[in-house]
Design a protein around this motif. Structure first.
Motif, mmCIF file in Angstrom:
data_model
loop_
_atom_site.group_PDB
_atom_site.id
_atom_site.type_symbol
_atom_site.label_atom_id
_atom_site.label_comp_id
_atom_site.label_asym_id
_atom_site.label_seq_id
_atom_site.Cartn_x
_atom_site.Cartn_y
_atom_site.Cartn_z
ATOM 1 N N PHE A 201 0.858 -1.182 0.000
ATOM 2 C CA PHE A 201 0.000 0.000 0.000
ATOM 3 C C PHE A 201 0.893 1.230 0.000
ATOM 4 O O PHE A 201 1.671 1.419 0.934
ATOM 5 C CB PHE A 201 -0.880 0.035 1.243
ATOM 6 C CG PHE A 201 -1.875 -1.070 1.335
ATOM 7 C CD1 PHE A 201 -3.030 -1.048 0.582
ATOM 8 C CD2 PHE A 201 -1.674 -2.139 2.183
ATOM 9 C CE1 PHE A 201 -3.957 -2.060 0.676
ATOM 10 C CE2 PHE A 201 -2.591 -3.160 2.270
ATOM 11 C CZ PHE A 201 -3.738 -3.124 1.513
ATOM 12 N N THR A 203 0.924 4.765 0.881
ATOM 13 C CA THR A 203 -0.003 5.478 1.736
ATOM 14 C C THR A 203 0.450 6.905 1.922
ATOM 15 O O THR A 203 1.580 7.145 2.345
ATOM 16 C CB THR A 203 -0.078 4.788 3.107
ATOM 17 O OG1 THR A 203 -0.260 3.403 2.894
ATOM 18 C CG2 THR A 203 -1.217 5.321 3.920
ATOM 19 N N VAL A 210 -4.467 8.935 7.350
ATOM 20 C CA VAL A 210 -4.284 8.411 6.005
ATOM 21 C C VAL A 210 -5.103 9.255 5.038
ATOM 22 O O VAL A 210 -6.303 9.440 5.234
ATOM 23 C CB VAL A 210 -4.749 6.945 5.935
ATOM 24 C CG1 VAL A 210 -4.718 6.445 4.510
ATOM 25 C CG2 VAL A 210 -3.886 6.083 6.824
ATOM 26 N N ILE A 213 -4.633 6.002 -0.458
ATOM 27 C CA ILE A 213 -3.930 4.724 -0.534
ATOM 28 C C ILE A 213 -3.891 4.286 -1.981
ATOM 29 O O ILE A 213 -4.879 4.399 -2.700
ATOM 30 C CB ILE A 213 -4.654 3.656 0.305
ATOM 31 C CG1 ILE A 213 -4.607 4.011 1.775
ATOM 32 C CG2 ILE A 213 -3.997 2.292 0.104
ATOM 33 C CD1 ILE A 213 -5.410 3.092 2.626
ATOM 34 N N ILE A 523 -3.483 6.017 10.952
ATOM 35 C CA ILE A 523 -2.681 4.949 10.348
ATOM 36 C C ILE A 523 -2.810 3.640 11.125
ATOM 37 O O ILE A 523 -2.841 2.561 10.551
ATOM 38 C CB ILE A 523 -1.212 5.367 10.211
ATOM 39 C CG1 ILE A 523 -0.401 4.222 9.613
ATOM 40 C CG2 ILE A 523 -0.582 5.776 11.494
ATOM 41 C CD1 ILE A 523 0.635 4.673 8.689
ATOM 42 N N PHE A 526 -5.862 2.040 10.053
ATOM 43 C CA PHE A 526 -5.719 1.456 8.730
ATOM 44 C C PHE A 526 -5.317 -0.015 8.865
ATOM 45 O O PHE A 526 -5.874 -0.896 8.198
ATOM 46 C CB PHE A 526 -4.674 2.256 7.953
ATOM 47 C CG PHE A 526 -4.120 1.558 6.750
ATOM 48 C CD1 PHE A 526 -4.947 1.202 5.704
ATOM 49 C CD2 PHE A 526 -2.789 1.252 6.674
ATOM 50 C CE1 PHE A 526 -4.432 0.562 4.592
ATOM 51 C CE2 PHE A 526 -2.270 0.612 5.570
ATOM 52 C CZ PHE A 526 -3.099 0.261 4.532
#
Lengths: 542, 373, 167, 166
Positions: A201, A203, A210, A213, A523, A526
């Motif tokens: 990913f 990012t 985030v 992506i 994050i 995520f």
């Protein structure tokens, strides 16, 4: 379905409609988008789920097959076909604006067959490097290793995407930058503890948040679909276990069923029972691992090992039944390879109450933990519309309130005869997906309970011909794997090997939804959302 | 009062004899110098040995929490595992990384280790086993332990790695916030005892530990100190700076060999330091359990040497920290800051006021029941 | 004797690192050198027996202010890039100015240093005394300035939140 | 007021949930561990009979096997793991006959799909459960399954049925 035919003919009068098992419509490329839109927006029975997008090389023509289903009733299916004779620069129109899930699939088709899609916002190759020579799934592909030499040089990742847009009826080739110049980009993957495999990913971060992506995949792509074209059906079977290795038995079940249906092989009832029980054990096994990994992603290492402890019991049962723990090779065409062993019932029956007890413990340990709740409730929300558009099925899709259990909609094996509940939650967040899995373990236990004592006596393997040849035609099979809908497509030209083999992987849909639901989350969330989606990379990199 | 009891296993006599012999046989400067060296060597050894024991204990206890056995291959029950690990870390190659600020990169681990060493020096391990006794002991400990964070920040910055950088940033935010709570919790007890010196604090806890003496207020302060101390040492569930599931290893991703060893060692020692400060401030330090008036019982308790008491109490707190660490998922950065700024700090501020009221209006246990203590 | 040696070590450390802090082109290194200067100063306090001042110096400057400095530097985008050396004439001017400043300060210190010895009583301060001095309202007690600073800091925090909110 | 109530309620339910979690780990701390200690447990270790580890060609006491060198297993193997080399010999009554020369199997390439075993018409090969197969070089993974000097079992003599998996 008669109404649907009317809708089709009203929209595109020149469409060729064939009444096969599934209604098949062939249209010219420039009419496809229009037809797909009409079908999607059809109010009585909207065909708004793109189940499979299959790139095809028919020899003289290159094209795409779309299998559409209705999100309200998954058993209603329709097949659209389109193709172009231009092999040098094949261009088709995208359906990404109608079905988001088409985006990655079209990129995959571009990489493997070289068909480019007009109006697709990002037409980079998926799975393959941009400088790969040739299109592997084309029948005239030159597999000479000299053309694509193994390179040990490090390559820069190019964040510039080419695309073809239609502006005022003219085609314009242009490029777009994926990221802005001053974006703070970190690479999560390809080697990262929490991507659950070799997934990459890119990012873009704003502090901890985030922003965007970009998914890169294909690091472990093995070309199983291409390999299958040269192997006989029994030989292909062993690949299915290696797609989503956590639902190995279920994937294999799907391919077996597809071949059995095509070759009209009757599977003995005992084998059906065994298959169903093993499928459900497999599902529990997979959900346990998913639970364990999700807790680990959230930082609770202890819970991870608890999940593994329970999973070990199932693996032990697998080992005793068919000599494999993860890749179990149980199903074969016509039945199962091994009959159950003497103590099978006893082992499974002692596992059921044990697992129930452990589910209560999991609840106490993690499901109501205030930190865990804070990291799951309201995080990574996916609406039902998005779930349908991205074709996210399985516990994740059902967490968004979408009834998408193939076991209910198109019952196979013993599922029509057992009583079980489809677990649906409407919140659409990480917690809904998390709880869905735990509840599905409970339902699976319930299914096993109903079957385990009633396994009929008899054969476990139907007599089949030594060499299995499928009659000419196209065969679809859909099945509920642990992560969602798994599908098999076989196009046979009457040989002992398939002309084209395509697997629909649920994980690809899950990953394609990640950029959407992770946007503007932290994050660390995520990672947690990734855990709750529970994708398995080899399933994507077929 | 103390000397009334016979204390056969204490080091008091040995140390006293050492001091007098040295001073009798050589000029005072040299005697002092030799004593300094002895103390330094003793501390360094203790530092390493405690870290090794802690690493082993953590791995073993963790394993048992997690339905595993833990290390069990090197020696019986794996007791030499951490020694083997130490040798491995010493022998490992230190990998040099291109495009880093070399000076800061190599200096960073030293900040960590020096900070924890400095703190380690001020801890009273037992009767007479107290290297420096500042009269501002509590303040000193809070001050020097705050130096460690600079090591983390510099490590994160100089690694030239985005993961390390994010880890360092988190660490900074976390440390700055939780140091506040830890400091306030200690201040609560300073209010209670009226002194900042560790030795005086211990002396005052002879019959009634601070945690009982200030009852409600003390217990709240104790819990808050444990939480924030836990957070300061960057251990789960507060291990965001090195959250392995998202940042792989956070600020020490790029370190190897002894450089990493320093971070590792410092982390374990910080855990010990937090536990031992909590022991000293709240649980009577090295003082055995004594009950006013029961001389036989007290004598019996004194037969157990003071350092055993100290390490025993500390071990209980460390166990508690491990238990917490392996039971909970990791907090997110905003949850972490919420916990500090919305829960711990307000509670702490109220708590310190409550403590002031308790002390001023004579509601502490020693004030209420002077005959008992 | 020992004290003298330690003093000279500390003094050298302070002097060297102050120069380094100013001359280093990398801002994060400057911050680190500054940290060493502050630590050296703390060492001087310890040498003088001002334990409280020593602890406060470390806690406030080394542990607090420097952490914030470094933290702030980490937040900036590529600090220290594109720093150019100053023109020669400017450097000479700066050198002369600082020498003048040194001479001025040196003069004052040299003429007043004897008086300082008589003022400073080398005895350990009690915590209670310090607390009372900070919180008292009598003569030579500092509650008012203390509160002034508190209000100032509060204003700073409110301002910071206002700025952060706007984003 | 309500928000204050919520604040404290959240605080206490949070603490309660954490204590619940700690109770689970506390219980586990004192539970007997299920971990098996390999290799100490070699004597008691039970590997399922069906576990597929090594392909073997069972030989009887007369050093005879059942492989007719028909090559079906080689054909069925999806990875080309097996190679059957045959040779022609002349039997006593003068007929030419194809018999097995060498049967090699590469463990390193095998995916243990069991196709060779289930398709073998004479049940000449089977998987055993000897799982300790680690070696130091890849070349050692290539095994010859037929023994030195072995020959085909005479079908008429073969009265006992071939072993099958239970």
């Amino acid at each position: 379905m008669e109404n649907i035919k009317k809708v089709i003919l009203n929209t595109v009068p020149e469409a060729v409609i064939e009444d096969k098992k599934i209604l098949t419509v062939t249209v010219e490329p420039n009419k496809l988008h229009q037809l797909a839109k009409a079908l999607r927006d059809n109010t009585a029975l909207p065909f708004d789920m793109l189940v499979k997008l299959i790139g095809m090389d028919w020899g003289e023509k290159l094209g795409v097959i779309y299998l559409l289903a209705s999100s309200t009733d998954l058993s209603k299916e329709i097949v659209l076909k389109t193709g172009t004779a231009d092999r040098e620069n094949p261009l088709l129109y995208t359906v990404t604006d109608l079905f988001e899930t088409a985006h990655f699939n079209e990129r995959e088709v571009y990489a493997l067959l070289g068909i480019r899609f007009i109006n697709n916002p990002d037409m980079r190759k998926f799975f393959l490097n941009s400088d790969w020579v040739g299109y592997p799934l084309r029948k005239d592909y030159d597999a000479n290793p000299e053309l694509n030499k193994l390179s040990l040089e490090s390559k820069d990742i190019i964040d510039i995407a080419p695309r073809i847009m239609e502006v005022d009826g003219k085609l314009v080739e242009e490029t777009v930058n994926i990221f802005a110049e001053d974006d703070y980009i970190i690479n999560i993957g390809p080697q990262h503890p929490s991507t659950h495999g070799v997934m990459h990913f890119r990012t873009s971060l704003d502090g901890e948040i985030v922003r965007k992506i970009d998914v890169h995949s294909g690091y472990i792509h093995r070309g199983i679909e291409k390999l299958s074209e040269n192997l006989t059906y029994p030989q292909i079977l062993h690949f299915t276990d290696r797609l989503d290795y956590l639902s190995a038995n279920i994937n294999r079940h799907a391919l077996c069923m597809c071949v059995e249906k095509a070759a009209e092989i009757e599977v003995p009832e005992r084998a059906q029972y065994i298959r169903t029980i093993m499928d459900e054990l497999n599902r529990i096994d997979s959900h346990l691992l998913a639970w364990a990994c999700q807790t680990n992603d959230l930082g609770a290492t202890t819970a991870f090992i608890y999940g593994m402890r329970e999973r070990e019991i199932i693996l032990h049962i697998f080992e005793k039944t068919c000599g494999g723990r993860l890749i179990i090779n149980q199903n074969v065409i016509g039945g199962v390879m091994f009959d159950i062993y003497a103590d099978f019932q006893k082992d499974v029956k002692s596992f059921i109450p044990y697992m129930r007890e452990k589910l209560v413990e999991y609840d106490r340990f993690f499901s109501h933990n205030v930190i865990a709740l804070g990291r799951m409730v309201g995080i990574g929300v996916m609406s039902k519309e998005d779930a349908i558009s991205y074709a996210v099925t399985g516990p994740a899709g059902r967490g968004s309130g979408w009834s998408c259990d193939i076991r209910k909609h198109q019952p196979y094996s013993m599922y029509s005869k057992v009583d079980f509940k489809e677990v649906i939650r409407t919140e659409g967040d990480s917690y809904a997906r998390y709880m869905n899995r735990l509840d599905e373990i409970e339902e699976s236990l319930h299914i096993i309970e109903q079957l385990i004592d009633n396994i009929p006596e008899g054969e476990v393997l139907a007599k089949t011909k030594a060499i299995i040849k499928l009659p000419e035609g196209e065969y679809f099979q859909r099945i509920e794997a642990c992560r969602g809908e798994f599908g098999v497509y076989i196009e046979s030209r009457g040989d002992k090997t398939p002309y084209r083999m395509k697997f629909r992987s649920p994980s690809m849909a899950l990953v394609s939804a990640m950029p959407l639901i992770c946007k503007n989350e932290k994050i660390s969330d995520f990672i947690g959302i990734g855990g709750s989606m529970d994708y398995v990379i080899p399933d994507i990199d077929r | 009062m103390l000397s009334n009891y016979s204390q056969p296993l204490e080091f008091t006599k040995l140390l006293g004899w050492l001091d007098t012999t040295l001073k009798a046989n050589m000029p005072e400067v040299w005697a002092n110098l030799i004593e300094f060296v002895i103390v330094a060597v003793a501390f360094l050894t203790a530092y390493a040995v405690i870290a090794l024991i802690l690493i082993y204990a953590e791995r073993k206890i963790t394993a048992f929490f997690q339905a595993r056995f833990g290390p069990n291959r090197v020696g019986k029950y794996g007791i030499f595992q951490s020694v083997a690990d130490m040798i491995k870390i010493l022998l490992k190659e230190i990998i040099h990384i291109n495009n880093v600020d070399k000076f800061l990169f190599y200096a960073a681990p030293f900040f960590m280790i020096v900070a924890s060493m400095l703190t380690f020096g001020a801890i009273p391990f037992g009767k007479m086993l107290h290297a420096v006794d500042f009269n501002i002991g509590v303040l000193y400990v809070t001050a020097v332990s705050s130096l460690g964070i600079i090591g983390v920040l510099l490590a994160g910055w100089s690694s030239n790695n985005k993961y390390s950088m994010i880890g360092a940033m988190r660490s900074g935010a976390q440390f700055v916030s939780y140091e506040l709570s830890a400091g306030f919790a200690l201040m609560t007890i300073v209010v209670l005892t009226g002194t900042m010196s560790f030795s005086e604090m211990i002396a005052k806890q002879e019959f009634c530990w601070n945690i009982f003496n200030g009852h409600i207020s003390s217990i709240v302060a104790f819990v808050i100190y444990l939480i924030s101390g836990h957070a300061e040492t960057n251990r789960g569930p507060f291990d965001l700076p090195e959250a392995e599931s998202e940042l792989t290893a956070g600020y020490h991703t790029e370190y190897s060999g002894l450089q990493f060893g320093f971070f590792y060692l410092a982390e374990y020692l910080n855990m010990f330091i937090i536990a031992s400060i909590a022991t000293t401030v709240f649980l009577g330090g090295w003082m055995p359990i004594q009950i006013h008036g029961l001389d036989i019982f007290n004598q019996f308790m004194w037969y157990i040497p003071s350092y055993v008491w100290f390490f025993g109490k500390t071990a209980v707190l460390i166990f508690l920290s491990l238990w917490v660490r392996w039971s909970f998922p990791r907090l997110r950065i905003d949850q972490l800051l919420n916990l500090e700024w919305k829960y711990l700090l307000p509670i702490n501020l109220v708590n310190i006021l409550v403590m002031v009221i308790l002390v001023l209006s004579g509601l502490t246990l020693t004030d209420l029941f002077p005959s008992l203590f | 004797m020992a004290q003298q040696i330690i003093f000279f070590i500390l003094a050298a450390m302070i002097a060297v690192f102050s120069v380094l802090a100013v001359t280093s082109k990398r801002i994060i290194r400057s911050a680190t050198y500054l940290l060493f200067v502050l630590l050296g100063t703390a060492g001087l306090y310890l040498l003088l027996g001002y334990h409280y001042l020593f602890a406060v110096q470390i806690a406030v400057y080394a542990g607090g202010v420097m952490v914030l400095f470094i933290f702030a530097i980490l937040l900036t985008n590529r600090p220290g890039e594109n720093v150019k050396t100053e023109r020669k004439d400017r450097r000479i001017a700066a050198g002369i100015t600082s020498l003048a400043g040194l001479a001025f300060c040196g003069h004052i210190i040299y003429w007043n240093v004897n008086k300082m010895y008589t003022l400073v009583v080398p005895a350990e301060q009690k915590i209670q005394d310090i607390g009372l001095t900070l919180m008292g309202t009598d003569k030579y007690q500092y509650l008012l300035p203390f509160e002034f600073i508190s209000v100032l800091l509060l204003a700073c925090i409110v301002g910071a939140i206002m700025i952060a909110r706007k984003r | 007021m309500e928000s204050i109530l919520k604040y404290f309620k959240g605080l206490f339910t949070g603490i309660k949930s954490l204590l619940f979690g700690m109770s689970v780990t506390w219980k586990e701390l004192w539970t007997k561990k299920v971990t098996q200690q390999y290799p100490e447990n070699r004597d008691t270790l039970v590997i399922s009979d069906r576990f597929r580890c090594e392909l073997t060609m069972p030989h009887d006491d007369n050093n005879e096997h059942a492989c007719t060198a028909c090559g079906i297993c080689q054909m069925n193997c999806p990875n080309g793991t097996i190679s059957v080399l045959s040779k022609m010999i002349e039997t006593e009554d003068g007929k030419k006959k194809k018999i097995l020369d060498t049967y090699t199997w590469d463990l390193g390439m095998c995916t243990f799909c069991n196709l060779c075993v289930i398709t073998c018409p004479s049940d000449a090969i089977k998987f055993n459960n000897q799982f300790e197969n680690a070696v130091f070089t890849r070349s050692k993974l290539v095994q010859t399954l037929n023994h030195e000097g072995s020959k085909l079992r005479d079908k008429k003599k073969d009265v006992k049925p071939a072993e099958t998996n239970a």
